[in-house]
Enzyme design. Structure first.
Site, short mmCIF file in Angstrom:
data_model
loop_
_atom_site.label_atom_id
_atom_site.label_comp_id
_atom_site.label_asym_id
_atom_site.label_seq_id
_atom_site.Cartn_x
_atom_site.Cartn_y
_atom_site.Cartn_z
N ASP A 71 -35.49 -5.24 -7.55
CA ASP A 71 -36.87 -5.23 -8.00
C ASP A 71 -37.68 -6.28 -7.24
O ASP A 71 -37.13 -7.17 -6.59
CB ASP A 71 -36.94 -5.51 -9.50
CG ASP A 71 -36.38 -4.35 -10.32
OD1 ASP A 71 -36.50 -3.20 -9.87
OD2 ASP A 71 -35.81 -4.62 -11.40
N HIS B 90 -35.11 -0.24 -3.50
CA HIS B 90 -35.70 -0.39 -4.84
C HIS B 90 -34.86 0.28 -5.93
O HIS B 90 -35.22 0.18 -7.13
CB HIS B 90 -37.12 0.19 -4.84
CG HIS B 90 -38.06 -0.49 -5.78
ND1 HIS B 90 -37.65 -1.44 -6.69
CD2 HIS B 90 -39.41 -0.36 -5.97
CE1 HIS B 90 -38.69 -1.86 -7.39
NE2 HIS B 90 -39.77 -1.22 -6.97
#
Length: 441
Positions: A419, A415
């Site tokens: 996304d 992450h």
């Protein structure tokens, strides 16, 4: 006289550990006959003889870390005639005492200038900062490896005699504490220490009981454990899951698997999933990337890692330039890599430079699961079990019930740079390709 030196065992490998000599001094060897086994953090590799002749000198002992181009042994190639009249003894492993080379002539300071103490880079750094000469330190770790505690004792003038062995409960703390110190030095947070605890919480110590069996980590298991802990500490993992209807892909496989088999290639569902993943990587290049200190780099080459279970544990060789291969080429590459891995013939280059990984944990009892990212990749795709399930099929705007082979695919992603929208788009594309059976066979 021919000198056998430590070769380059991979693009990122600068040294290796001599794990086992396969010959003894005085043995006669043929050209390309394995002389020794060398272990790196990526693979175990046999070093062959460059010429035929007699092994006149073994320069390093088992357990020694040797840098690239470091001397391993010498072969007298003028003794080839005598070799033909001498029975080969190379297949028998040497006795421990015979494998030890004669002590090298010391330098002016009394040390072997070519010796490389067996230790980790962080311990070497600590020794430099503490003003400790590692050649004066007695290592108490495995195979004489110098630990941080050895350096600290030497720095404070303590006895160089081996310290008492720690209890089973304290043993895991050493490597974890070393990682913790490294992270602190780099300005990061302090992670929990396995087997010890974190903050006010402490893990209860282990008390041996009758019937318990303590299983020491193998070298590969230790490397895997360190890698997995590092990955979880470094990458914020997120997992997303998709259900895949494999009906069309299954029909395509049934149509061509006999043709592939006649050509000596196994057309497995893994091959289709790898091919779909490669196409999705080209359409979503951010998944073919690695994170740097304050940036990330999108990589040109697509080198697809495929997890393979071997007798020595799980390894991940990679298909180089996988996006340039057809479905047949990917299937053949998987067969070849798996065969070499299971027979112990995999090389360090086979394991190097993977940019994305597909993991297949097996056929039984596996609905789905979130795999740990293989660093320095930013994603890994994990297969689930393929089972026949009831699905809704829409055709000409009419819904009907059918029984199709279905699988769950789980995508773990980093992450820091990926996304949710991008991750979902990537996984949707892999699923779409498999659902439609969009492959050129």
């Amino acid at each position: 006289m021919v000198e056998v030196r430590m070769p380059q065992l991979g693009e990122s490998v600068v040294e290796g550990t001599v794990s086992r000599w396969l010959v003894r001094e005085g043995d006669f060897v043929k050209r390309e006959q394995p002389l020794l086994e060398v272990a790196t953090d990526k693979a175990d590799t046999e070093i062959p003889a460059p010429v035929a002749g007699r092994v006149s000198q073994i320069a390093v002992a088992e357990g020694t870390v040797v840098a690239k181009e470091g001397l391993l042994c010498r072969i007298d190639e003028t003794a080839q005639g005598e070799a033909q009249a001498t029975a080969q003894r190379a297949s028998a492993p040497p006795a421990p005492s015979e494998a030890r080379p004669a002590a090298p002539a010391p330098g002016s300071n009394g040390h072997d200038e070519s010796a490389r103490p067996l230790t980790s880079p962080s311990t070497k750094k600590l020794a430099r900062e503490s003003g400790v000469d590692l050649r004066d330190v007695h290592g108490t770790g495995d195979h004489g490896r110098i630990t941080r505690d050895d350096v600290m004792r030497a720095a404070h003038g303590a006895s160089a005699e081996p310290a008492p062995q720690p209890s089973a409960a304290a043993q895991p703390a050493s490597a974890a504490a070393e990682l913790s110190q490294l992270i602190q030095a780099s300005g990061g947070f302090v992670p929990p220490v396995p087997g010890v605890g974190y903050g006010a919480y402490k893990v209860p110590p282990y008390s041996p009981k009758p019937g318990d069996k303590v299983v020491p980590f193998s070298r590969r298991r230790r490397i895997t454990a360190d890698h997995m802990v590092y990955s979880k500490v470094t990458s914020p993992h997120v997992v997303t899951v998709a259900e895949v209807d494999l009906h069309e892909t299954s029909k395509l496989r049934d149509l061509h698997k006999d043709e592939f088999k006649r050509a000596g290639v196994s057309l497995t569902f893994l091959s289709f999933i790898c091919a779909a993943a490669v196409r999705a990587l080209r359409e979503h290049p951010e998944f073919n990337a690695r994170v740097l200190e304050n940036s990330y780099v999108v990589l040109r080459d697509v080198n697809l890692g495929v997890a393979v279970d071997t007798p020595g544990g799980l390894i991940v060789p990679s298909i180089k330039h996988a996006d340039e291969l057809s479905l047949r080429g990917i299937a053949r590459s998987i067969d070849e890599l798996a065969g070499r891995a299971k027979s112990g013939k995999i090389t360090a280059d086979d394991l190097a430079n993977t940019t994305f990984t597909v993991s297949n944990p097996g056929l039984k009892g596996n609905l789905f699961g979130g795999a740990i990212i293989s660093q320095p990749n930013v994603g890994i795709l994990r297969m689930g079990e393929i089972k026949k399930r009831v699905v809704v099929v829409t055709k000409d705007k009419e819904d009907s019930i059918a029984i199709h082979p279905v699988m769950f695919l789980a995508l773990s992603y980093d992450h820091r740079i990926i996304d949710g929208v991008l991750a979902n788009s990537f996984l949707w594309r892999v699923t779409d390709i498999l659902t439609r059976g969009e492959f050129e066979v």
